[in-house]
Enzyme design. Structure first.
Site, PDB file in Angstrom:
ATOM      1  CG  ASP A   1     -13.335  10.118   8.677  1.00 56.35           C
ATOM      2  OD1 ASP A   1     -14.245   9.837   7.863  1.00 56.35           O
ATOM      3  OD2 ASP A   1     -13.449   9.956   9.909  1.00 56.35           O
TER       4      ASP A   1
ATOM      5  CE  LYS B   1     -12.102  11.725  12.869  1.00 63.02           C
ATOM      6  NZ  LYS B   1     -11.657  10.625  11.991  1.00 63.02           N
TER       7      LYS B   1
ATOM      8  CE  LYS C   1     -15.102   9.512  13.291  1.00 61.15           C
ATOM      9  NZ  LYS C   1     -14.558   8.739  12.145  1.00 61.15           N
TER      10      LYS C   1
END
Length: 222
Positions: free
Chosen positions: A90, A154, A183
């Site tokens: 991430d 995300k 996400k």
């Protein structure tokens, strides 16, 4: 009862997280069959030992939480995290560069992390930090992440001025369609909020309140 277990990246990223707390989220992830845990890189190898006999994946964060380090630093972090056992990365985008309109730099920053992660068969989720961007910038950020080969966009780190919102998730879904996954993370602490994020288009939920949310779901159906 709808099973939400597989949506969760069960997350512990606070600076004062202890080994005991990492062990706890690993045990919870195994018990509740979460998709992944998300931890700072220093805990990857420890977490891997705890999860060795489970299907729970390990995600870690890169350029976290500001995204303002150099690309070479992000690449090194990614390579090291993958060597320790991270299966998902991430990464935080260079937010200021996006706001400056330095789009080639942002795209290349992401692309180099994606290419490094792929060498270890890891995927990349690109954290846009949507609370710092306007809608136009969010759309551009999604396109850049897609062009760079990332698997996810995300919403948030959870460490800035705001977290995921339904509006931002809907905008991201409208922008990427089925070409990428989304996400939602940051501030998702209740069953109602989680459901709204999924309805808006989220494929994965990043939360530290994962267990509490599942228990709330169980109570509603009991």
């Amino acid at each position: 009862m709808k099973r939400y277990n597989g949506y969760f990246d069960h997350t512990l990223l606070k600076a004062d997280a202890t080994e005991k707390e990492i062990l706890q989220i690993c045990e919870e992830a195994k018990k509740y069959e979460f998709y992944a845990i998300c931890v700072n890189a220093c805990y990857i190898s420890f977490a891997k030992k705890q999860l060795i006999d489970s299907k729970v994946k390990i995600a870690s964060v890169i350029g976290f939480p500001l995204g303002a380090c150099g690309t070479e630093t992000k690449v090194f972090e990614t390579k090291w995290a993958c060597s320790q056992g991270a299966e998902e990365i991430d990464m935080v985008i260079a937010v200021g560069a996006l706001k400056d309109g330095r789009l080639d730099f942002v795209r290349e920053d992401i692309r180099k992390v994606v290419e490094t992660a792929k060498q270890s068969n890891a995927i990349v989720k690109v954290i846009l930090e949507t609370c710092l961007l306007n809608d136009t910038e969010i759309v551009i950020g999604c396109h850049l992440a897609e062009e760079a080969g990332a698997a996810f966009v995300k919403t948030s780190t959870g460490f800035s001025s705001g977290g995921a919102t339904v509006h931002h998730v809907e905008l991201m879904k409208k922008t990427v369609g089925s070409s990428m996954q989304i996400k939602a993370s940051g501030g998702i602490r209740t069953l109602e909020t989680m459901k709204k994020m999924i309805e808006a288009g989220a494929d994965r939920i990043g939360a530290s309140a994962s267990v509490a949310i599942l228990k709330e779901n169980e109570e509603k159906d009991s």
